[in-house]
Design an enzyme around this catalytic site. Sequence first.
Site, PDB file in Angstrom:
ATOM      1  N   MET A   1      -7.098   2.952   9.054  1.00  0.00           N
ATOM      2  CA  MET A   1      -6.572   1.819   8.391  1.00  0.00           C
ATOM      3  C   MET A   1      -5.632   1.463   9.753  1.00  0.00           C
ATOM      4  SD  MET A   1      -5.320   2.981   4.648  1.00  0.00           S
ATOM      5  CE  MET A   1      -6.328   2.485   3.345  1.00  0.00           C
TER       6      MET A   1
ATOM      7  N   GLY B   1       0.915  -1.278  -0.051  1.00  0.00           N
ATOM      8  CA  GLY B   1      -0.075  -0.079   0.206  1.00  0.00           C
ATOM      9  C   GLY B   1       0.711   1.265  -0.146  1.00  0.00           C
TER      10      GLY B   1
ATOM     11  N   ASP C   1       0.825   2.079   8.528  1.00  0.00           N
ATOM     12  CA  ASP C   1       0.481   1.268   9.817  1.00  0.00           C
ATOM     13  C   ASP C   1       1.607   1.380  10.858  1.00  0.00           C
ATOM     14  OD1 ASP C   1      -1.437   0.474   8.250  1.00  0.00           O
ATOM     15  OD2 ASP C   1      -0.661  -1.860   7.997  1.00  0.00           O
TER      16      ASP C   1
ATOM     17  N   TYR D   1      -8.454   5.101   1.296  1.00  0.00           N
ATOM     18  CA  TYR D   1      -7.258   5.561   0.367  1.00  0.00           C
ATOM     19  C   TYR D   1      -6.835   7.061   0.645  1.00  0.00           C
ATOM     20  CZ  TYR D   1      -7.132   1.300  -2.716  1.00  0.00           C
ATOM     21  OH  TYR D   1      -7.071   0.053  -3.001  1.00  0.00           O
ATOM     22  N   LEU D   2      -7.949   8.008   1.012  1.00  0.00           N
ATOM     23  CA  LEU D   2      -7.561   9.147   1.423  1.00  0.00           C
ATOM     24  C   LEU D   2      -6.580   9.485   2.504  1.00  0.00           C
ATOM     25  CD1 LEU D   2     -11.312  11.052   1.164  1.00  0.00           C
ATOM     26  CD2 LEU D   2      -9.396  10.543  -0.653  1.00  0.00           C
ATOM     27  N   GLN D   3      -6.746   8.586   3.378  1.00  0.00           N
ATOM     28  CA  GLN D   3      -5.966   8.559   4.569  1.00  0.00           C
ATOM     29  C   GLN D   3      -4.465   8.084   4.145  1.00  0.00           C
ATOM     30  OE1 GLN D   3      -7.126   5.748   7.557  1.00  0.00           O
ATOM     31  NE2 GLN D   3      -6.688   6.945   9.192  1.00  0.00           N
TER      32      GLN D   3
ATOM     33  N   GLU E   1      -9.739  -0.356  11.936  1.00  0.00           N
ATOM     34  CA  GLU E   1     -10.388  -1.418  10.834  1.00  0.00           C
ATOM     35  C   GLU E   1     -10.024  -2.785  11.362  1.00  0.00           C
ATOM     36  OE1 GLU E   1      -8.770  -1.254   6.913  1.00  0.00           O
ATOM     37  OE2 GLU E   1      -6.749  -1.471   7.560  1.00  0.00           O
TER      38      GLU E   1
END
Length: 407
Positions: free
Chosen positions: A183, A11, A137, A290-292, A240
């Site tokens: 996320m 990612g 992360d 995805y914005l994050q 999440e």
Amino acid sequence: MKNAVYAQSGGVTSVINASAYGTLVAALESKEIDRVFAGINGVKGILNEDLYDLTEEARSEIDRIPYTPGAVFGSCRTKIDSDEDFEKLFKVFDAHSIRYFFYNGGNDSMDTAHKISKKAKKIGYELQVVGIPKTVDNDLLETDHCPGYGSAARFTAISIMEATRDLKSMYSDSTKVFIMESMGRNSGWLAASGSLASTDRFHGPQIILLPEVPFMEDSFIAKVEEVVKKEGYCSIVASEALKRPDGSFISTAGYYDAFGNVQLGKIGQYLEKIIRDALKCKVHVALPDYLQRSSRHVASLIDWQEAVEVGALAVREAIRGESEVMISINRLRSKPYLKEYTTVALELIANGTKDLPVEFISEDGFYVTDEFRSYALPLIQGEAPNLYLNGLPMYENLQKIRARKLL
């Protein structure tokens, strides 16, 4: 000839291209490296001999790379395991005289880099392998933090701060509970960053749900009810990756990537339902998704600078003879923020996960401590520069010249 190849994996982050820039410029300016390639869509492209030759690119366009979100050369979640894969990979390396391999990614990517390095040693192929850390992360072992985390944390804090003020404006006869899903595949680092919004006197969120704390529905509902009764509204950031007491994920999409990682998501909808059922109030859910991880326009200056530096240092260490290592960030002080860079063996990082420490989690499990905020605040400082044209960000426009296939 001794050529180099850089590839992006997993990612994206809003600063992964800053690492690409640091790596490529250091390699292009090095006297020890002749040509510089990039794998198209990560190691997947290298396997298929799909490479960009960056040696002939205009420097003015290369200089725009760090201002660009996404993964400028494409990313992947490809796992290399079979003898056939390794045979194909090293045929490509040999055909293009690749002697330096730079892999920019997270836990699984460091595992891939480690395997490639071990295979090179086994077959006697000269190859320097250096991992460049990246993940929102923030769960890589053996580094204080990961490039990409500071910017995603900044986005999270700003978003929940603004959304909480919106909620506070409307709660009297509208939405009383706002949930922002965060996320974070296994750990709560990114969800925890929502607490940085508490520097605002109209603080938010009041609750943070972390995967390190087993989710208990009754306790959670009681906590939400307590906050709503006291303040009239409740703002929540939920990871999440929330888990039941038995360790299983509460909400998944039911499918897995090549590394066996389950796709997570929709925890906000689950929480919305149990709150509405229990408290009979209006609940709103936001999924940054995805914005994050891609919001380059609010990237942290510290994060952006460190992303460039780890890329450039990867090249320096490889040229010095280092291999089978990842560049690591070692914090020296938080106030003022000081750090140094070191190298760490890939085998200590591959496939590992760093959880949020117990001392960073509040006693009741619904928030974080001041120790966490002291840790995270330095990483969101400053505004990374942006290029604008007609009011919109301006990104790279590389020619992306494909290298001629030799196999």
